[in-house]
Structure formats: structure tokens, C-alpha cells
Design a protein around this motif. Structure first.
Motif, PDB file in Angstrom:
ATOM      1  N   GLN A  78      -2.871  -4.720  -3.163  1.00 42.12           N
ATOM      2  CA  GLN A  78      -1.598  -5.226  -3.904  1.00 42.12           C
ATOM      3  C   GLN A  78      -0.508  -5.566  -3.800  1.00 42.12           C
ATOM      4  O   GLN A  78       0.357  -5.672  -4.408  1.00 42.12           O
ATOM      5  CB  GLN A  78      -2.753  -5.466  -5.360  1.00 42.12           C
ATOM      6  N   ASP A  85      -6.083  -1.564  -3.178  1.00 44.62           N
ATOM      7  CA  ASP A  85      -6.861  -2.827  -2.332  1.00 44.62           C
ATOM      8  C   ASP A  85      -5.335  -3.446  -2.018  1.00 44.62           C
ATOM      9  O   ASP A  85      -5.353  -5.062  -1.504  1.00 44.62           O
ATOM     10  CB  ASP A  85      -7.222  -3.732  -3.683  1.00 44.62           C
ATOM     11  N   ARG A 125      -6.357  -9.564  -4.504  1.00 45.80           N
ATOM     12  CA  ARG A 125      -6.914  -7.784  -3.625  1.00 45.80           C
ATOM     13  C   ARG A 125      -8.032  -8.695  -2.614  1.00 45.80           C
ATOM     14  O   ARG A 125      -8.131  -9.771  -2.964  1.00 45.80           O
ATOM     15  CB  ARG A 125      -8.154  -8.125  -5.098  1.00 45.80           C
ATOM     16  N   ARG A 133       3.363  -9.721  -5.854  1.00 47.69           N
ATOM     17  CA  ARG A 133       1.968  -9.024  -5.604  1.00 47.69           C
ATOM     18  C   ARG A 133       0.966 -10.075  -6.082  1.00 47.69           C
ATOM     19  O   ARG A 133       0.982 -11.044  -5.793  1.00 47.69           O
ATOM     20  CB  ARG A 133       1.697  -8.617  -7.108  1.00 47.69           C
ATOM     21  N   ASP A 143      -2.547   1.077  -5.070  1.00 48.26           N
ATOM     22  CA  ASP A 143      -3.452   0.434  -5.380  1.00 48.26           C
ATOM     23  C   ASP A 143      -4.302   0.161  -3.521  1.00 48.26           C
ATOM     24  O   ASP A 143      -3.645   0.062  -2.606  1.00 48.26           O
ATOM     25  CB  ASP A 143      -3.935  -0.844  -5.981  1.00 48.26           C
TER      26      ASP A 143
END
Ligand code: UDP
Ligand code: MG
Length: 328
Positions: A104, A102, A206, A203, A100
Motif C-alpha cells: 500500500q 501489503d 492492499r 495510497r 507495510d
């Protein structure tokens, strides 16, 4: 199998991430210079999924300066699964990791994935150790959804796994042969088989901007997942008909006994009549709806439209990739 000096691609779908991109680029540079330096040469493939903000400008600026970087701009927003597919098909790496934009999915975990790839795995999932920071609704619905998916599709979906994963060239070419319009990569990747394993990681939140997956989009993705992996909902019609038939037989039996044995007149029965009519009506509508969903998907599939269309790719792609070691 020689998997020592590999060429790695990092594929990142980008949709309205202008706030995020500077941090992403910094994170990538740090990872490429640090934990990933030992993994061998690497390219970054950034797919702009029809962003309306300055994302493409930022991508083009990064990929213009000769860094091993490819920018692909789709002609409009095709959705994350299509953007990922575009990136996977553009990537030249022998192993390709999708993540991703972002941050994450921490780029440092990629080094562990590459280590497992070297041991001979074709698919390495990034699996969340916990979903601690996510809202409970998302956690509960995700758990229920994956359980249901597995039961009705017979394919073991890797739990707590998003689209953060490493795919070998072999896995990619198998994946490329699946041309479904409604793509649900989390189901398709387990389906192709080969040697699959996972890496556990934490994780993060964001880092900037906000999620592009509000509840209604998650629901669409979830039904795409079910419909692409299973025809179980279509069998609902059969199961319900068996159930209702049994109920009807019972009900008719009771009525007849009442009439012949106890002499209860048949006329009063407005409630049971209405109940029957509404139950049957609702169930038929429900089943027609399910048929409609599948029919619509068949219709879209037979049109054979491409999964995504490209508007432009960054110039200098040839130069940047000229020194890519080709697989022989
Ligand atoms: N994304 C995309 N197209 C879309 C929606 C999202 O390419 O239509 C990208 C987005 O830029 C991000 C990734 O897909 O890199 C995952 O999106 P997001 O982080 O918003 O999802 P979440 O992590 O909240 O599930
Ligand atoms: Mg995200």
C-alpha cells in the motif's frame, strides 16, 4: 554533512502475509533495480511478527540466498508497533524507511524520501494524498482522532500518515532512547523533533490478503496513542468536579429558596435523588476506569519488559552485511 553515497534500509513488519510476500518481493526487486538503484546500496529487513502461516519460510528463503536481506523472527506476535521497533533496531542503514508488507506504501516513493534526506531532513513522512478508497467510518474516525490527539498532547501529529516514513540515523537513535511499552510511533516520531518533512503519495489498495487492523484493534491503538502522549483524560476528574460542584450549588440554592421562601416541603424528591446518585455513580466509575488505564500502563512500564523478543534471525546475516559501508 555528507549524505551522498548513503546506505539505505527498508524495514517491513510481516504478520501472516504469505499471500502477499511473493508480490512484495517482486515489488521490492523492481524498486531496488529501478527507482532506488540511484539511491545507493540498500538492505531489506523483514520482521516476522509471529506469523502462523508460511511467512517466515518465505522470508528465510529470500534472505538465505545472499541478497542484502535480513530476516528477524519474533518469538510470538508482539503487534505491528513492536515489530517495527525490532526492524528499526536491526537495520544498519544510515537512513531507514519503514513500510507495510501489503504494497500500500509504494516503494517508488522511497526515492523521493531519500532525495529529501539528502537535503538534510531527518524525518520524512509518507503522507496520503487522499483516503478515497477507505471506508468513510475509518476516514471520519481518523480525522477526529488526530485532531483530538493534537489538541490534548500538544504534539503535532503528521496528518494522513501511517508508519510509512524515513528516519535518519540520528532520528533512530533518539527514537531508540524512548523505551515505552505501549508504543505509538506516530506520536513518538513527531515528539523527537529534528528537521521533519513529508512526501505526498497515493495510497493503493492492499494487494492481497486482508487488513490486520479491524475496528477494535484500531481503538486499542488509538487509546494507546492518547495515553502515551497525554495525561489529559486524568484531568477530566478535576474538570467534572468543578462542573458538578457548580450544578450542586445551584441545586441546593434552588431547594433552599423553595423551602424558606415559598414553603414547598422538602420530602418529595425521589427523581432528583435518583438522578444525583446515578450521575455521580457513573462519573466516578468512568473516572476510576480512566485512572485504571493509566495505572495499568504504569504497571506494565515499571516491569521493564523488553518490547519484543527474537526467536531467530536469518543465517548468513554477517556475510550479507559484511560489505555494508560503516558510518565513520
Ligand atoms: N502487522 C504486524 N503485526 C500485527 C499486525 C500487522 O507486523 O500484529 C503488519 C502487517 O503485516 C503489515 C503492517 O503491519 O505489514 C500493516 O498491517 P495492515 O496492512 O494489515 O494494516 P492496514 O494497512 O490495514 O492499516
Ligand atoms: Mg495495509
Amino acid at each position: 554533512m555528507d549524505r551522498q553515497g548513503i546506505f539505505l534500509s527498508l524495514v517491513i513488519p510481516v504478520f501472516n502475509e504469505e499471500e502477499m510476500l511473493p508480490a512484495l518481493f517482486a515489488g521490492l526487486d523492481a524498486a531496488l533495480a529501478g527507482p532506488l538503484a540511484g539511491a545507493g546500496p540498500a538492505e531489506v529487513v523483514l520482521v516476522d511478527d509471529g506469523s502462523a502461516d508460511r511467512s517466515w519460510e518465505l522470508i528465510a528463503a529470500r534472505c538465505r540466498d545472499g541478497a542484502r536481506c535480513v530476516g528477524v523472527r519474533l518469538s510470538r506476535n508482539f503487534g505491528q508497533q513492536a515489530a517495527l521497533t525490532a526492524g528499526l533496531e536491526t537495520a544498519r542503514g544510515e537512513a531507514v524507511v519503514s513500510l507495510d508488507a501489503d504494497l500500500q506504501d509504494p516503494p517508488e516513493v522511497v526515492a523521493e524520501m531519500v532525495a529529501l534526506y539528502r537535503k538534510g531532513y531527518d524525518v520524512v513522512y509518507g503522507t496520503r494524498r487522499s483516503r478515497g478508497s477507505e471506508p468513510w467510518l475509518k476516514r471520519v474516525t481518523a480525522a477526529g482522532f488526530y485532531g483530538l490527539m493534537e489538541r490534548i498532547s500538544g504534539v503535532r501529529i503528521a496528518r494522513e500518515t501511517g508508519d510509512f516514513r524515513l528516519l535518519s540515523r540520528r532520528a533512530l537513535s533518539h527514537l531508540a532512547s524512548l523505551r515505552e511499552t505501549h508504543r505509538f510511533l506516530r506520536g513518538l516520531v513527531p515528539w523527537i523533533g529534528l528537521a521533519q518533512t513529508r512526501v505526498l503519495y497515493d495510497r493503493g489498495e492492499r494487494a492481497a490478503g486482508r487488513t490486520h487492523f479491524p475496528l477494535h484493534k484500531m481503538l486499542v491503538l488509538a487509546f494507546d496513542g492518547i495515553a502515551s502522549m497525554s495525561v489529559a483524560p486524568l484531568r477530566l476528574a478535576f474538570l467534572m468536579s468543578v462542573l458538578l460542584f457548580a450544578i450542586c450549588v445551584g441545586y441546593v440554592g434552588v431547594t433552599l429558596i423553595k423551602f424558606f421562601v415559598y414553603g414547598v416541603p422538602m420530602v418529595p424528591g425521589w427523581t432528583s435523588l435518583m438522578a444525583t446518585v446515578t450521575i455521580f455513580g457513573t462519573i466516578q466509575l468512568l473516572l476510576m476506569g480512566i485512572f485504571g488505564e493509566y495505572l495499568g500502563r504504569i504497571y506494565e512500564q515499571v516491569k521493564q519488559r523488553p518490547i519484543y523478543l527474537v526467536r531467530e534471525t536469518t543465517s548468513g546475516q554477517g556475510a550479507a552485511l559484511a560489505d555494508v559501508p560503516r558510518r565513520g
